[in-house]
Design an enzyme around this catalytic site. Structure first.
Site, short mmCIF file in Angstrom:
data_model
loop_
_atom_site.label_atom_id
_atom_site.label_comp_id
_atom_site.label_asym_id
_atom_site.label_seq_id
_atom_site.Cartn_x
_atom_site.Cartn_y
_atom_site.Cartn_z
N TYR A 304 0.83 -1.20 0.00
CA TYR A 304 0.00 0.00 0.00
C TYR A 304 0.87 1.26 0.00
O TYR A 304 1.95 1.27 0.59
CB TYR A 304 -0.91 0.03 1.23
CG TYR A 304 -1.89 -1.11 1.32
CD1 TYR A 304 -2.30 -1.79 0.17
CD2 TYR A 304 -2.41 -1.50 2.54
CE1 TYR A 304 -3.20 -2.83 0.26
CE2 TYR A 304 -3.33 -2.54 2.64
CZ TYR A 304 -3.71 -3.20 1.50
OH TYR A 304 -4.62 -4.24 1.58
N GLU A 381 -16.40 -1.40 23.51
CA GLU A 381 -17.55 -1.11 22.66
C GLU A 381 -18.23 0.21 23.01
O GLU A 381 -19.02 0.72 22.21
CB GLU A 381 -18.57 -2.25 22.75
CG GLU A 381 -18.06 -3.57 22.18
CD GLU A 381 -19.05 -4.70 22.36
OE1 GLU A 381 -19.12 -5.58 21.47
OE2 GLU A 381 -19.75 -4.72 23.40
#
Length: 401
Positions: A304, A381
């Site tokens: 990349y 979370e």
């Protein structure tokens, strides 16, 4: 529906149960690479409930959803990657992976959940939007160039009359304080190239090395020469990291092998340094081998490019994060990360930002928490609704001009 930052954040948290449930559903069933049929089906099911124009990829299991506002305007892209890693999960979570040898160890399950949550929020604001939002659910970020496949299929032109003019992506991190939004202008992640070199010598008996051409000490010399090359020839303000990560040679204790194989990576933050380092690693290894009358076969695999944040867009994200989540949540990163990201392909084409959402679990020191890609990694979370709201707010600002 919410229009202010406070209302948007409150709406995201009121929808937190659905966001977290989707994340856990994806976490239980990770898939690797470019072909993610179950994950794709889950995203399609979530998008089917919304007023989106949905298309799927022809070369990968990508999903693109387009939300058209009530009035014409620009098009803004939000990205969430979907693929997992070939890692056996040992986190002990009650919703741990049910697929042996596969794990959402980089948090892509949270990215998809936040992207879908943002799609729900923005769909409720459709009548207030002037323009389009593209929701990019991509496979194959973990080394498979998934974003490039989607670009080749026309991702940025999915709205022909108004091609994508800006983009935003969030990535969770288990080693950043939970709820913080971390980014910097300019290079934020490195280019990553892989290489493989094979030293060819002459095998023989371990008792008579002078009759052989032993590749093992030459391989060791190449490793040291590469480290000296980096520290002596690379400007610290345009850095590079060269890592030899794998060496393989020989089969037993009394035979000199005829070959040795070395593999590793090159990480850089500019195109100029990238080209220089690829050439330098090959040059150093070739000449060390030649000094010992060994041959070297060199292979380079381009990874990349540098992930580069647009400075103006980065400033907007920092300001938006501070307004949305509080000034303590907006963090200017002091230095880039030397990992790599295929969102870089998108940012080569349109101005935008890759930001990091801290998700270190409660009671854990970010400095010692198991990091992304670890088989033990756990992501908090609680900040996921904040990520949902930030995704939505970035799109709202882009479409508001």
């Amino acid at each position: 529906m919410p229009t202010s930052s406070a209302d948007l954040l409150a709406a995201a948290y009121s929808d937190a149960d659905r966001t977290i449930e989707l994340r856990r559903q994806l976490h239980r069933h990770p898939e690797i690479g470019l072909d993610l049929p179950r994950t794709q089906a889950t995203v399609l099911e979530a998008f089917a409930e919304l007023p989106l124009e949905v298309t799927t990829g022809t070369t990968t299991s990508s999903v693109v959803g387009v939300l058209r506002g009530a009035r014409p305007g620009p098009t803004y892209l939000l990205r969430g990657d979907m693929d997992a890693l070939p890692v056996h999960e040992d986190s002990g979570l009650p919703f741990a992976s049910e697929v042996p040898g596969a794990m959402h160890a980089c948090g892509h399950d949270t990215h998809v959940a936040m992207l879908v949550g943002a799609a729900r929020l923005l769909s409720g604001l459709r009548e207030e939007l002037a323009g389009q939002v593209v929701f990019m659910a991509q496979p194959g970020e973990e080394g498979f160039h998934g974003a490039r496949y989607m670009l080749d299929e026309g991702l940025l032109e999915v709205v022909p009359e108004a091609p994508v003019s800006g983009a935003f992506a969030l990535h969770v991190s288990s080693t950043m304080p939970s709820g913080t939004v971390n980014l910097r202008p300019g290079p934020v992640m490195a280019a990553a190239d892989q290489w493989r070199m094979t030293l060819r010598g002459r095998g023989g008996h371990a008792s008579e090395p002078h009759k052989a051409a032993d590749p093992i000490p030459v391989a060791a010399e190449i490793v040291l020469a590469l480290q000296a090359m980096v520290t002596r020839r690379v400007d610290v303000f345009d850095p590079a990291v060269v890592t030899v990560a794998h060496i393989e040679a020989g089969s037993t204790n009394n035979v000199i092998p005829d070959t040795a194989v070395l593999q590793g990576t090159i990480r850089t933050l500019s195109a100029e340094r990238r080209a220089d380092m690829v050439a330098s690693v090959q040059r150093v290894a070739t000449h060390v081998a030649a000094a010992h009358e060994l041959e070297l076969h060199w292979e380079h695999f381009e990874g990349y490019p540098v992930t580069r944040n647009d400075p103006a867009a980065a400033a907007r994200v920092l300001e938006t994060a501070a307004a949305l989540l509080g000034p303590q949540a907006s963090v200017l990163m002091p230095a880039p990360l030397m990992g790599a990201e295929d969102f870089s392909y998108v940012l080569q084409r349109v101005p935008g930002v890759m930001a990091w959402l801290g998700a270190c679990p409660p009671g854990v020191d970010p400095a010692t928490a198991p990091a992304n890609h670890s088989n033990l990694v756990v992501f908090d979370e609680e900040p996921l609704p904040a990520g949902v709201a930030l995704y939505a707010q970035m799109a709202l600002q882009a479409l508001a001009g």
